[in-house]
Motif scaffolding. Structure first.
Motif, PDB file in Angstrom:
ATOM      1  N   ARG A  98      17.246 110.293 -43.184  1.00  0.00           N
ATOM      2  CA  ARG A  98      17.041 108.944 -43.721  1.00  0.00           C
ATOM      3  C   ARG A  98      16.404 108.017 -42.686  1.00  0.00           C
ATOM      4  N   PHE A  99      16.858 108.101 -41.432  1.00  0.00           N
ATOM      5  CA  PHE A  99      16.337 107.186 -40.423  1.00  0.00           C
ATOM      6  C   PHE A  99      15.217 107.814 -39.594  1.00  0.00           C
ATOM      7  N   GLY A 100      14.802 109.018 -39.980  1.00  0.00           N
ATOM      8  CA  GLY A 100      13.671 109.641 -39.303  1.00  0.00           C
ATOM      9  C   GLY A 100      13.892 109.825 -37.813  1.00  0.00           C
TER      10      GLY A 100
ATOM     11  N   ASP B 290      14.066 101.494 -43.024  1.00  0.00           N
ATOM     12  CA  ASP B 290      14.922 102.538 -42.445  1.00  0.00           C
ATOM     13  C   ASP B 290      14.245 103.322 -41.317  1.00  0.00           C
ATOM     14  N   LYS B 291      12.936 103.552 -41.484  1.00  0.00           N
ATOM     15  CA  LYS B 291      12.253 104.347 -40.450  1.00  0.00           C
ATOM     16  C   LYS B 291      11.381 103.466 -39.555  1.00  0.00           C
TER      17      LYS B 291
END
Ligand SMILES: *[C@@H]1O[C@H](CO)[C@@H](O)[C@H](O)[C@H]1NC(C)=O
Ligand SMILES: *[C@@H]1O[C@H](CO)[C@@H](O)[C@H](O)[C@H]1NC(C)=O
Ligand SMILES: *[C@@H]1O[C@H](CO)[C@@H](O)[C@H](O)[C@H]1NC(C)=O
Ligand SMILES: *[C@@H]1O[C@H](CO)[C@@H](O)[C@H](O)[C@H]1NC(C)=O
Length: 628
Positions: free
Chosen positions: A345-347, A321-322
Motif C-alpha cells: 500500500r505504501f510502496g 499513500d505512495k
C-alpha cells in the motif's frame, strides 16, 4: 573464505532452493562482516579511550559541519549546531546544576532536539541519563524516579503541561530536584558558555559499563531500569546503521517512536550519530502526523515498533499513500498478517525486521523485499549457524509453570527441533557474565531471574528472553509470543498472537484491532481464550457479524484455538512503543460484574455459534453446570 562459504552454502537444505540459499549466504555474510567490523571498531575506540559518543559527534561536526543532524517539526540542526548545543547543555549541567562525573540524571521528555542535547550534554560532562516514560504518573512515576536513584530530574515543558509530574515527584520524593525545561530556560542554556569539556570528564568509558538507564515498557508490572552499555550506544547502534545500509549524506531516517525506549534511542538517534546520518524526529506517534512529517522531512527510512504499521493501515486509502521517498521501514513487531499489505500500500521496497530485547545481548535480523521471509524476525543461514549457532538456542518450555523444561534425569534443558516452538535463550560467558549481560539497575533479584545456569552442561550460563520463537528448516526465525501470552486449553498450547493474527486478517476487516489472552474459568482446567476486539465502525455487533467471523476462524485456526469468548471493546491499550497492554482486560476476564459498562458486550461460543453471554450463563459456569 570464499571456498568455505561456498561449501557451507551446499549444506543449506535443498528445500530452500538455490536462490534462497544464495540470498541467505549473502545476508549471512553482510550481517557477520558488519558485526565483526563494528566490534573491532568499538574495541579500538575503547582502547584509545574515545568511546563516549560525544567524541563521535565532535568528529562529525569537524568532518561535515553543515550536514543536518536532527530534523524536528521543520527545524533543522546541523552537526556543528548540535555539537555546540550539546556543549552548552553540558556546561549548564556542570555550572548550574552541579552535575559531576558518574551522576545519574533523569530525563522526562517527549521527543525533541533539546532531549538529545540534554542527553549527550550529560555524557559530555560524565553524567548518566535515566530516561523516564513521559506518560508515567502516580505510583509508577514515583517508582521509576526512586529506583533510578537520580537526585535531579529534567522535565520537558510539554510533559509538565500534559502530565504534570513536578508536584507528584516533589510530594513523594522531596529530595529530588525537578527542573522544568521551559522556553526561558532553553534560551538561557542556548547562551551558555561554549568551552569544550575536558577529556577527563569523557574518559574511562568501557564497552561493558553503564551508559544510560532505559526502562522496560512494563506491559506487566512496574517498569524496571535496564542498564544500557556503551557497546549498545556505539557498536550495536552502528551495526544497525550499516546493516540498514544507511547512506550518511543522503538518507534521512524518521522515527516517532519514543526516544525514552531503546529502539528509537539506539537504533535511530545513536545509529544516525554513529555514521553521521540525519535523524528526523516526530514528537510522538500519531497516524495523523506520521506521513505528513515523513514527507516534510524528506525521509527515506522509517522506524516502526509493535503495531505501528497496523495503525497506519487503519487510515482510509489516500492518493498520497505512495507520495514519499521512503524505501525502507525498520523495526520490530510487524506482524505477518499486515506485512505485505503495508509494503504494497505504501510502496516501501524493503522491511528490516529484527528481534532483540533491551536487556538482551544479541538479536536476529531479516531484510525482506520479496515473498520469502514475510513475517520472520530473522534469517539465519548456514554461515550464521556455524559462527553464532552456539550462542543462541531455542529450548522447550513447560507452559504450565512458564519455566524452561528440564530433563528429570539429567536436569538439563532441551533444544526443540526446527519448526517447534520454544524459548529463545542467549549464551553468556560463564566466567564473566557482566561482560555482556548488564541486568537491571540495583535489582539483583530481577537481574538474576533472567539468568539460567547448567543449561546444556554444568556451569554454563544463559539469558532468558521470555519470548517464544520458532526456527524453520530453511533458516527463518519467527516470533510467536511472550511466554505469558501462550495459554493452555484442552491440553493444547494456544498462541495468542496466532489467534489475533487470524482475527485481524479477516478479508472484510470486520475487526480493526484485537487483544487475545487466556483466563481461568471456574470448574475448568486450563485457560479459556478471550478475544477482545475493536469492530470496524461500519460493522454491527450482532449474530451475523460473529457468524461470519466464526466461519473464517474455523478455516484459519485449529479448533481448540478458536476463542471461546469474544468481548467488544472501544480500543486496545498500548504502550508508547505501540505494544498491546492486556493486564487490565485479563483481570476482568468474562465476569459480567467486571466487564459491565464497556463499549460492547461479551459473546461466547455455544452450540456452534457465538451468542450473547449473560449473567445467567456466568452463574451456570460458576455452579459447574456448564462444561466447555
Ligand atoms: C487514525 O486511526 C484511527 C483508528 O485508530 C482511524 O479511525 C483514523 O481514520 C486514522 N486517521 C488517519 C488520518 O490516519
Ligand atoms: C523525493 O525525492 C525527489 C528527488 O530528490 C524530490 O524531488 C521529491 O520532492 C521528494 N519527494 C518527497 C515527498 O519528499
Ligand atoms: C504443550 O506444551 C507442553 C510443554 O509445556 C508440551 O509438553 C506439550 O507437548 C505441548 N502440547 C502440544 C499439543 O503441543
Ligand atoms: C502518552 O501521552 C501523550 C501525551 O499526553 C498521549 O497523547 C498519548 O496517548 C499517551 N500514550 C499512551 C500510550 O498512554
Amino acid at each position: 573464505m570464499a571456498a568455505a562459504a561456498a561449501a557451507l552454502a551446499l549444506t543449506v537444505p535443498v528445500v530452500a532452493g538455490y536462490l534462497d540459499a544464495k540470498y541467505q549466504l549473502m545476508s549471512d555474510l553482510h550481517l557477520i562482516s558488519t558485526l565483526t567490523f563494528c566490534r573491532i571498531q568499538a574495541l579500538l575506540r575503547e582502547k584509545r579511550d574515545r568511546l563516549n559518543p560525544f567524541y563521535t559527534l565532535e568528529e562529525n561536526a569537524q568532518k561535515f559541519p553543515e550536514r543536518t543532524w536532527i530534523w524536528f517539526q521543520g527545524r533543522e540542526y546541523t552537526y556543528k549546531q548540535g555539537y555546540e548545543a550539546v556543549i552548552r547543555h553540558g556546561n549548564w549541567f556542570r555550572d548550574e546544576q552541579g552535575v559531576k562525573k558518574g551522576d545519574i540524571v533523569a530525563i522526562d521528555f517527549m521527543n525533541c532536539p533539546e532531549m538529545i542535547f540534554i542527553w549527550i550534554g550529560l555524557w559530555s560532562v560524565g553524567g548518566i541519563p535515566a530516561f523516564y516514560n513521559y506518560n508515567l504518573t502516580g505510583d509508577a512515576l514515583v517508582h521509576v524516579v526512586k529506583v533510578s536513584t537520580a537526585k535531579l530530574a529534567i522535565v520537558g515543558h510539554r510533559v509538565e503541561q500534559t502530565v504534570g509530574v513536578k508536584k507528584q515527584i516533589n510530594d513523594a520524593l522531596p529530595e529530588v530536584k525537578v527542573v522544568i525545561f521551559d522556553e526561558d530556560l532553553e534560551n538561557k542554556v542556548n547562551g551558555w558558555r561554549l568551552d569544550r569539556p575536558e577529556d577527563e570528564l569523557l574518559s574511562g568509558a568501557k564497552l561493558a559499563d553503564m551508559a544510560a538507564l532505559v526502562y522496560t515498557s512494563g506491559t506487566t508490572g512496574l517498569p524496571k531500569p535496564a542498564i544500557v552499555s556503551w557497546w549498545k550506544n556505539t557498536g550495536a547502534s552502528k551495526f544497525v546503521a550499516l546493516w540498514l545500509k544507511l547512506n550518511p549524506g543522503k538518507d534521512r531516517y524518521y522515527t516517532a517512536m519514543p526516544v525514552y525506549h531503546s529502539s528509537a534511542a539506539l537504533f535511530n538517534v545513536m545509529a544516525c550519530l554513529q555514521i553521521g546520518a540525519t535523524s528526523c524526529l516526530g514528537e510522538k506517534f500519531s497516524n495523523r502526523t506520521f506521513w505528513p512529517e515523513v514527507r516534510a522531512s524528506g525521509s527515506t527510512v522509517i522506524q516502526y515498533v509493535g503495531e505501528t504499521c497496523r495503525y497506519l493501515l487503519t487510515a482510509p486509502p489516500s492518493p498520497d499513500d505512495k507520495n514519499h521517498n521512503v524505501t525502507k521501514a525498520f523495526g520490530n513487531g510487524l506482524r505477518g498478517d499486515v506485512w505485505k499489505e503495508f509494503r504494497e500500500r505504501f510502496g516501501i521496497r524493503a522491511i528490516g525486521e529484527f528481534y532483540a530485547a533491551t536487556e538482551g545481548m544479541s538479536g536476529t535480523w531479516n531484510m525482506n523485499t520479496g515473498d520469502w521471509g514475510v513475517g520472520a524476525v530473522g534469517v539465519a543461514g548456514a554461515l550464521i549457524n556455524l559462527l553464532q549457532g552456539s550462542k543462541t538456542a531455542i529450548v522447550d518450555i513447560d507452559y504450565e509453570t512458564e519455566e524452561i523444561w528440564r530433563d528429570p534425569a539429567t536436569g538439563f534443558c532441551k533444544k526443540v527441533p526446527n519448526g517447534e516452538r520454544g524459548e529463545m535463550i542467549f549464551k553468556l560467558d560463564e566466567n564473566d557474565i557482566g561482560a555482556s549481560y548488564k541486568g537491571y539497575y540495583r535489582n539483583e533479584k530481577a537481574s538474576m531471574s533472567k539468568l539460567l545456569r547448567d543449561v546444556f552442561k554444568k556451569g554454563d550460563a544463559w539469558f532468558r528472553t521470555g519470548d517464544v520463537l520458532t526456527v524453520t528448516d530453511d533458516g527463518l526465525i519467527y516470533f510467536n509470543d511472550r511466554i505469558g501470552d501462550t495459554y493452555r486449553w484442552k491440553s493444547e498450547n494456544v498462541s495468542t498472537m496466532e489467534v489475533s493474527n487470524a482475527i485481524n486478517s479477516h478479508p472484510r476487516k470486520i475487526v480493526l484491532d484485537s487483544a487475545v489472552f487466556g483466563v481461568p474459568l471456574p470448574n475448568h482446567d486450563g485457560n479459556a481464550g478471550v478475544a477482545c476486539v475493536v469492530l470496524h465502525p461500519e460493522v454491527k455487533e450482532d449474530e451475523a457479524t460473529f457468524d461470519e467471523l466464526l466461519s473464517y476462524l474455523q478455516k484459519s485456526l485449529p479448533r481448540y484455538a478458536t476463542p471461546l469468548f469474544i468481548r467488544v471493546i472501544g480500543e486496545v491499550e498500548r504502550t508508547g512503543n505501540n505494544k498491546v497492554v492486556k493486564g487490565g482486560l485479563r483481570k476482568q476476564g468474562v465476569d459480567p460484574e467486571k466487564t459491565a459498562g464497556q463499549a460492547g458486550g461479551v459473546w461466547w461460543l455455544k452450540d456452534g455459534k457465538y451468542q450473547k453471554f449473560t449473567d445467567d450463563d456466568w452463574r451456570e459456569i460458576k455452579a459447574g453446570r456448564v462444561k466447555l
